[in-house]
Design a protein around this motif. Sequence first.
Motif, mmCIF file in Angstrom:
data_model
loop_
_atom_site.group_PDB
_atom_site.id
_atom_site.type_symbol
_atom_site.label_atom_id
_atom_site.label_comp_id
_atom_site.label_asym_id
_atom_site.label_seq_id
_atom_site.Cartn_x
_atom_site.Cartn_y
_atom_site.Cartn_z
ATOM 1 N N MET A 1 0.831 -1.204 0.000
ATOM 2 C CA MET A 1 0.000 0.000 0.000
ATOM 3 C C MET A 1 0.870 1.260 0.000
ATOM 4 O O MET A 1 0.585 2.223 -0.707
ATOM 5 C CB MET A 1 -0.927 -0.019 1.211
ATOM 6 N N ILE A 2 1.940 1.253 0.812
ATOM 7 C CA ILE A 2 2.826 2.422 0.865
ATOM 8 C C ILE A 2 3.538 2.607 -0.473
ATOM 9 O O ILE A 2 3.717 3.744 -0.949
ATOM 10 C CB ILE A 2 3.835 2.271 2.021
ATOM 11 N N ALA A 3 3.930 1.493 -1.100
ATOM 12 C CA ALA A 3 4.588 1.598 -2.402
ATOM 13 C C ALA A 3 3.645 2.221 -3.435
ATOM 14 O O ALA A 3 4.044 3.106 -4.216
ATOM 15 C CB ALA A 3 5.050 0.219 -2.859
ATOM 16 N N LEU A 4 2.376 1.774 -3.434
ATOM 17 C CA LEU A 4 1.407 2.335 -4.374
ATOM 18 C C LEU A 4 1.160 3.817 -4.104
ATOM 19 O O LEU A 4 1.113 4.634 -5.027
ATOM 20 C CB LEU A 4 0.083 1.570 -4.267
ATOM 21 N N ALA A 5 1.003 4.159 -2.829
ATOM 22 C CA ALA A 5 0.734 5.550 -2.483
ATOM 23 C C ALA A 5 1.916 6.447 -2.824
ATOM 24 O O ALA A 5 1.740 7.567 -3.325
ATOM 25 C CB ALA A 5 0.398 5.656 -0.998
ATOM 26 N N THR A 6 3.115 5.974 -2.559
ATOM 27 C CA THR A 6 4.306 6.765 -2.899
ATOM 28 C C THR A 6 4.406 6.973 -4.403
ATOM 29 O O THR A 6 4.689 8.084 -4.883
ATOM 30 C CB THR A 6 5.568 6.076 -2.375
ATOM 31 N N ALA A 7 4.167 5.897 -5.159
ATOM 32 C CA ALA A 7 4.212 6.017 -6.620
ATOM 33 C C ALA A 7 3.153 7.002 -7.109
ATOM 34 O O ALA A 7 3.419 7.840 -7.988
ATOM 35 C CB ALA A 7 3.999 4.651 -7.262
ATOM 36 N N ALA A 8 1.942 6.927 -6.526
ATOM 37 C CA ALA A 8 0.880 7.855 -6.931
ATOM 38 C C ALA A 8 1.251 9.291 -6.589
ATOM 39 O O ALA A 8 1.006 10.214 -7.387
ATOM 40 C CB ALA A 8 -0.425 7.465 -6.248
ATOM 41 N N MET A 9 1.839 9.509 -5.423
ATOM 42 C CA MET A 9 2.219 10.863 -5.015
ATOM 43 C C MET A 9 3.293 11.424 -5.939
ATOM 44 O O MET A 9 3.212 12.572 -6.396
ATOM 45 C CB MET A 9 2.734 10.818 -3.570
ATOM 46 N N VAL A 10 4.307 10.625 -6.221
ATOM 47 C CA VAL A 10 5.403 11.089 -7.075
ATOM 48 C C VAL A 10 4.920 11.301 -8.506
ATOM 49 O O VAL A 10 5.295 12.283 -9.164
ATOM 50 C CB VAL A 10 6.573 10.085 -7.025
ATOM 51 N N LEU A 11 4.073 10.399 -8.995
ATOM 52 C CA LEU A 11 3.560 10.558 -10.356
ATOM 53 C C LEU A 11 2.667 11.791 -10.477
ATOM 54 O O LEU A 11 2.704 12.493 -11.498
ATOM 55 C CB LEU A 11 2.782 9.314 -10.771
ATOM 56 N N SER A 12 1.874 12.072 -9.450
ATOM 57 C CA SER A 12 0.976 13.227 -9.526
ATOM 58 C C SER A 12 1.767 14.525 -9.603
ATOM 59 O O SER A 12 1.481 15.388 -10.441
ATOM 60 C CB SER A 12 0.020 13.237 -8.346
ATOM 61 N N THR A 13 2.764 14.677 -8.738
ATOM 62 C CA THR A 13 3.582 15.898 -8.826
ATOM 63 C C THR A 13 4.471 15.868 -10.065
ATOM 64 O O THR A 13 4.738 16.917 -10.664
ATOM 65 C CB THR A 13 4.451 16.053 -7.575
ATOM 66 N N GLY A 14 4.921 14.675 -10.460
ATOM 67 C CA GLY A 14 5.722 14.580 -11.680
ATOM 68 C C GLY A 14 4.947 15.011 -12.904
ATOM 69 O O GLY A 14 5.465 15.724 -13.775
ATOM 70 N N PHE A 15 3.677 14.611 -12.979
ATOM 71 C CA PHE A 15 2.859 15.028 -14.109
ATOM 72 C C PHE A 15 2.540 16.514 -14.050
ATOM 73 O O PHE A 15 2.312 17.139 -15.089
ATOM 74 C CB PHE A 15 1.578 14.203 -14.172
ATOM 75 N N LEU A 16 2.521 17.084 -12.847
ATOM 76 C CA LEU A 16 2.374 18.534 -12.770
ATOM 77 C C LEU A 16 3.583 19.211 -13.412
ATOM 78 O O LEU A 16 3.449 20.204 -14.148
ATOM 79 C CB LEU A 16 2.226 18.972 -11.315
ATOM 80 N N GLY A 17 4.775 18.674 -13.158
ATOM 81 C CA GLY A 17 5.965 19.190 -13.837
ATOM 82 C C GLY A 17 5.910 18.966 -15.332
ATOM 83 O O GLY A 17 6.340 19.820 -16.117
#
Length: 714
Positions: free
Chosen positions: A1-17
């Motif tokens: 669950m933490i791996a999925l959440a971390t990936a989602a968090m990083v991808l969301s800000t990454g896509f903002l970039g």
Amino acid sequence: MIALATAAMVLSTGFLGIICATFQERLETDHSRIADGWFSGESATAEGARWRIVADAVEDRWVDVIIVVPEESTPLPPGLEAWPEPGTVVLSPALAAHPDGAIIAERYGVLSQQQVQAEGLVSPQERIAYVRPSAATEQQTFGYSVSSFGMPSPVELTSEGLTGGPARQRGIWNITIGFTLGVIAPALLFMAIASRTASARRDQRRQMLHILGAGRREDIAFLLGVFAVPFTVGIASAGAVITALMVFDLYIPIGRYTIQSADLRAHLLWVIGAVLLGASIAAAMLLGLNQLRRHRGTRPRSSQRPDKLRQMLPLPLVAVAMIIAWLNTGRWELSALRLFVTYGGIAAIAICLPGFIGIITSLAARALAAWGQRYGIVSALVVGRLMMADPGAVRRLSAGMALVIILVAHLMTLGTMTTSTFREAAALRDRFGDSLLVLDISRSGDEAPQLVDDALSGNGDVIAVMTHYGNSPSDPVRATVTGSCDALTALGLPCTDGPLETSDQVDDDRGRWMLGGIDEVQIAVGSAWDISPDGEAPAIYAVSLDGEDLPREEIAIELSQQVLPRPELSNIGEEWLLGYWTGYDSLYRWHPLIAVVATVLLALAISGVVLGDSDGASDRLGVLSMWAPGPGLSLGVAVGRVLIPLLAAIVTGGVTAFATTFPYTLPPFNGFLPPGYFLATSVLPVLAALVMASIAALAQHRALRRWRPGASSA
């Protein structure tokens, strides 16, 4: 669950970039293909090397036409390998592959074998064409002088687009705010829930370490040992996706847009910075939300409160208030107050959901416990008592599911609404077709009137309407209608100079529309081109003499072969419709994708709540599992603590969503429930509830196995 959440968090800000990098590169490409004379503010000329962009349209979609008259020393703009031959048209690949491209090529000349290259396009889907006039038309081609291409000053991320796709895209703030609310906010919620999933057992171990003398440093080391592997896996997974986007282009069908890897490589530091920001947020939430509560015990405590039926009242009252507000604010189409009514209403509903669903699940829990006690069903009795003892977890779980359903329903339906302007424009076009066209000759030189008359000869004529408004709203609106006898008669107007008496009947529907809202009308028989207005220019119309559609496409082709930019011809309402579809393409087309992403992230967050509740309840149920060793207890707990609250949430969310979106389908909004509406608000949530209940049952059963003799290591 933490791996999925971390990936989602990083991808969301990454896509903002990625959004910022793509937006910046679009603006830079847009500005790099504009002639220096356009920036200088010079007037258009028909001499020397010149350049001009005009907006054309086919089937309610814009096509940007760049007119070029080069000289030997004129540099090529980005995207052209060579100047087109006189009388030829160079299309972008997307336009060349679409039937609209053939129409544009026929309007302006002969199709060239050359195509606009990627460096001259803001995206592969951009619809632009380069037109070089024929030798016969070159002297009647008006444009801005060109000696170089590109904006003289740096392009800022907050700059406005000038040509092509960027000229009609939403500003960067609109995009980033929408992305933050629709994607980053659910990712933050998912990260917060994942940080505390299965935290009960972890907190007990940390309290034991504290009793044994462990300090702050040892506690952080413990957390790093627990979170390091899933955190690293999440960052690596997100990093792999971002890296792939740096190498390969990604086409998004629902938005009809391509994320170009070259754009991301051009602004690599922006993307890396956004990825690091997401990783930092994830790390901060993991550590910050797992602070050891040194002066509080870890034993679960009952939070049971007396249930009061009046707690159910706020939700229906707020929903009814939202519906009434919507039905009484139809005139606020372009007002920020409309957004307040929509999103403020949804926020108020979200606040009321836990109380409403909590009462329903509480009543279900009491009934379940009573049923289990009466018939001796252990799992029903235990689950009913657990639900009554810990209503907070039940409410969080069920309110999250109901909110997902409501958000998805509104996002799907909002994009189907039309404004009164759109509806009026569509009605006028259906009403008049091409029998009444709006003319604009302001960019076509002094010979344009004669060219228009020649093109209309035998089919139509021109009429001018000069409207005079008073100094105050109470002053009468006056208009002078000037045209030939043929044009006036075609509109049902008298062929005599003088005022139009109120008793005179205007037989033609076009004439009645043209004079709508005018108090005093003066008729002038003569040429519509001879008016010398003081102040604003008159409205010029091309009128079909027999009431049938004018051969608009043939007229456009004839005019394009004689003067560029040609006089613009558009039917009544066309520009409004073009504006609507531009807004749809740049904004509403993305709503379903944002809804899907938000739904997935919120569903994962709900799954985290399910797993956390299962882990927290396992110790309390462990002893009971000794007397109910089969899967019945695990299944009963999953049904009671997960499936029943979720089904209550689905019913509540579905009914609330339908009640609050149905007004969108009524006048004056005239939206509709799109295909897949009930699938997204009922069928899929039920399937998701079954999946989550299954996950909870498996997790509960695995946790309870630890209590059985000989299975402590399982």
